[in-house]
Design a protein around this motif. Structure first.
Motif, mmCIF file in Angstrom:
data_model
loop_
_atom_site.group_PDB
_atom_site.id
_atom_site.type_symbol
_atom_site.label_atom_id
_atom_site.label_comp_id
_atom_site.label_asym_id
_atom_site.label_seq_id
_atom_site.Cartn_x
_atom_site.Cartn_y
_atom_site.Cartn_z
ATOM 1 N N ALA A 24 0.738 -1.131 0.072
ATOM 2 C CA ALA A 24 0.048 -0.039 0.022
ATOM 3 C C ALA A 24 0.899 1.330 -0.145
ATOM 4 O O ALA A 24 1.743 1.399 0.846
ATOM 5 N N GLY A 25 0.564 2.039 -0.879
ATOM 6 C CA GLY A 25 1.340 3.416 -0.991
ATOM 7 C C GLY A 25 2.687 3.345 -1.759
ATOM 8 O O GLY A 25 3.489 4.370 -1.837
ATOM 9 N N GLU A 26 3.097 2.279 -1.990
ATOM 10 C CA GLU A 26 4.211 2.061 -2.898
ATOM 11 C C GLU A 26 4.240 2.452 -4.335
ATOM 12 O O GLU A 26 2.994 2.404 -4.916
ATOM 13 N N VAL A 27 5.085 3.511 -4.639
ATOM 14 C CA VAL A 27 5.275 3.954 -5.920
ATOM 15 C C VAL A 27 5.829 3.159 -6.722
ATOM 16 O O VAL A 27 6.795 2.308 -6.613
ATOM 17 N N VAL A 28 4.998 2.595 -7.858
ATOM 18 C CA VAL A 28 5.395 1.803 -9.061
ATOM 19 C C VAL A 28 5.288 2.429 -10.359
ATOM 20 O O VAL A 28 4.557 3.350 -10.499
ATOM 21 N N LYS A 29 5.819 1.929 -11.362
ATOM 22 C CA LYS A 29 5.790 2.437 -12.887
ATOM 23 C C LYS A 29 4.812 1.534 -13.436
ATOM 24 O O LYS A 29 4.887 0.322 -13.492
ATOM 25 N N ILE A 30 3.693 2.086 -13.998
ATOM 26 C CA ILE A 30 2.918 1.411 -14.842
ATOM 27 C C ILE A 30 3.047 1.877 -16.379
ATOM 28 O O ILE A 30 3.132 3.009 -16.476
ATOM 29 N N VAL A 115 -6.909 19.897 -10.035
ATOM 30 C CA VAL A 115 -5.727 19.880 -8.759
ATOM 31 C C VAL A 115 -6.414 19.911 -7.498
ATOM 32 O O VAL A 115 -5.958 19.265 -6.407
ATOM 33 N N ALA A 116 -7.319 20.993 -7.465
ATOM 34 C CA ALA A 116 -8.034 21.139 -6.167
ATOM 35 C C ALA A 116 -8.781 19.817 -5.441
ATOM 36 O O ALA A 116 -8.972 19.659 -4.208
ATOM 37 N N LEU A 117 -9.064 18.942 -6.406
ATOM 38 C CA LEU A 117 -9.869 17.686 -5.834
ATOM 39 C C LEU A 117 -8.935 16.896 -5.299
ATOM 40 O O LEU A 117 -9.169 15.547 -5.115
ATOM 41 N N LYS A 118 -7.393 16.945 -5.457
ATOM 42 C CA LYS A 118 -6.457 16.137 -4.931
ATOM 43 C C LYS A 118 -6.605 14.712 -5.455
ATOM 44 O O LYS A 118 -6.439 13.781 -4.512
ATOM 45 N N PRO A 119 -6.664 14.293 -6.688
ATOM 46 C CA PRO A 119 -6.610 13.059 -7.230
ATOM 47 C C PRO A 119 -5.273 12.525 -7.084
ATOM 48 O O PRO A 119 -4.341 13.051 -7.255
ATOM 49 N N ASP A 120 -5.333 11.083 -6.785
ATOM 50 C CA ASP A 120 -3.965 10.296 -6.861
ATOM 51 C C ASP A 120 -3.702 9.906 -8.428
ATOM 52 O O ASP A 120 -2.626 9.531 -8.613
ATOM 53 N N VAL A 121 -4.660 10.080 -9.387
ATOM 54 C CA VAL A 121 -4.622 9.556 -10.361
ATOM 55 C C VAL A 121 -5.839 10.056 -11.426
ATOM 56 O O VAL A 121 -6.644 10.294 -10.780
ATOM 57 N N GLU A 139 2.636 17.602 -18.401
ATOM 58 C CA GLU A 139 3.438 18.218 -17.556
ATOM 59 C C GLU A 139 3.236 18.883 -16.590
ATOM 60 O O GLU A 139 3.739 18.830 -15.455
ATOM 61 N N LYS A 140 2.250 19.624 -16.654
ATOM 62 C CA LYS A 140 1.636 20.701 -15.668
ATOM 63 C C LYS A 140 1.020 19.763 -14.284
ATOM 64 O O LYS A 140 1.403 20.061 -13.228
ATOM 65 N N GLY A 145 2.200 16.594 -8.949
ATOM 66 C CA GLY A 145 2.277 15.356 -8.250
ATOM 67 C C GLY A 145 1.035 14.308 -9.075
ATOM 68 O O GLY A 145 0.894 13.443 -8.066
ATOM 69 N N ILE A 146 0.353 14.827 -9.877
ATOM 70 C CA ILE A 146 -0.756 14.114 -10.387
ATOM 71 C C ILE A 146 -0.498 13.336 -11.847
ATOM 72 O O ILE A 146 -0.392 13.971 -12.734
#
Length: 376
Positions: A24-30, A115-121, A139-140, A145-146
């Motif tokens: 959980a919470g690990e950053v992976v490359k997809i 951005v205001a909704l703070k999505p993880d993806v 890029e923006k 971090g989204i």
């Protein structure tokens, strides 16, 4: 503003996951469906859906709480599939409070709102790829971090559906559930393809697939070698428009339809009352009125493009739910088309039973018949 447009994507690449397992919470490359490598912390808890109809796959993985991760979505679900939207709203009234973005006419959403909704993806369809990259929004979003991940159920769905479901399964931490869905889909597809292969040299009827017939007065939108065009091929037919449409979507002129004289006509439809009130479209879908749909289907055969063609004379004219073209449920459409094209060979295939099983095993709403109608 992030622009959504129907654009052809350059390539479709199967799923590749870097790292065998993730905590959980690990950053992976997809590797997404376009081949981009994207770093994402999984499982994601806050998701923006680039299209409201992406709830079709979300519901298949997060069946108990299909809106649990969704913090924002495009507002097309209600407009494009009013009956489906209503079925979900009855069971999940909280979905009405999810922030929406964009507009169907201009196809945009506010990046500041996203951005205001703070999505993880953010999960997007591939047709948005060119527009988003040209505007520099990938890029923006990355700077704050989204990550943005592309999937595909529309441009090359028969090629990309399984990979797309696996990508979403990885994002959601529902990989086993995604594999279960993929296995079910493959089994149901094989019901048609295996039987056709064993049948050998079967006569293939010529089929004209009309996209959203009656939505406007124009005629006639259709499909090339992909999407519903490919479904016709897999169901044992010849897609009439493939010869004239080089890509996934395009238009065939009425004179060509008359000249080709198709054996069967299949028209896609949905409840588009919010798009074209009182339109001539055929409102097939969950819980649709079959008699009303059949009457509207008959009305569409009176257009000049269908004058004297074999399909109309033999009453081999059908309507099918338009949203099969943009969901992971295309195998249902393939089974139904196969029954229309080869009724004797697929006499024992119960498409309603298949669709009901899909709902029972994977979806949070009950199955309501009404997705298909025929003149005969």
């Amino acid at each position: 503003m992030l622009t959504f447009k129907n654009v052809a994507f350059a390539a479709a690449v199967s799923l590749a996951l870097i790292a065998e397992t993730a905590v959980a919470g690990e950053v992976v490359k997809i590797k997404d469906i376009t081949g981009r490598e994207v770093e994402v912390a999984v499982p994601v808890e806050r998701v923006i859906l680039g299209e409201g109809r992406q709830i079709y796959f979300t519901a298949a993985l997060d069946t108990e709480k299909p809106f649990g991760r969704v913090v924002g979505w495009r507002d097309d679900f209600r407009k494009a599939d009013l009956d489906g939207y209503t079925a979900y709203l009855e069971k999940f009234p909280e979905m009405a409070t999810i922030p929406t973005f964009g507009g169907m006419k201009d196809g945009t959403f506010d990046i500041e709102q996203a951005v205001a909704l703070k999505p993880d993806v953010i999960i997007m369809n591939t047709e948005a790829k060119s527009a988003t990259e040209e505007a520099g929004y990938i890029e923006k979003l990355a700077k704050v971090g989204i990550p943005l991940v592309y999937i595909d159920f529309r441009e090359k769905p028969m090629q990309n559906t399984d990979a797309s479901m696996r990508i979403i399964g990885k994002l959601f931490g529902k990989e086993a559930r995604a594999e279960e869905f993929v296995s079910f889909r493959q089994e149901q597809m094989a019901t048609v393809t295996d039987r056709l292969a064993k049948a050998g040299d079967l006569k293939k009827p010529v089929v004209f697939m009309e996209r959203a017939g009656g939505y406007s007065d124009d005629c006639c939108m259709s499909f090339g070698n992909e999407n519903f065009g490919k479904m016709v091929d897999l169901a044992g037919g010849i897609n009439m428009a493939a010869e004239f449409i080089p890509g996934t979507f395009g238009t065939v002129n009425p004179e060509q339809i008359i000249a080709s004289n198709p054996d069967q006509v299949i028209i896609t439809g949905s409840n588009w009352e919010l798009y074209v009130p009182g339109g001539k479209w055929v409102g097939v879908g969950p819980g649709a009125d079959a008699a009303k749909a059949r009457a509207k289907l008959a009305g569409l055969t009176e257009r000049p493009a269908f004058t004297g063609i074999k399909a109309v004379k033999d009453q081999n004219v059908h309507a099918i739910w338009h949203q099969f073209y943009n969901s992971p449920y295309q195998f249902i459409a393939v089974q139904q088309i196969a029954k229309w094209l080869h009724p004797d060979l697929f006499q024992d295939v119960d498409v309603d039973a298949t669709f009901k099983e899909l709902h029972t095993r994977f979806l949070p709403v009950e199955y309501r018949p009404g997705y298909f109608v025929s003149l005969k």
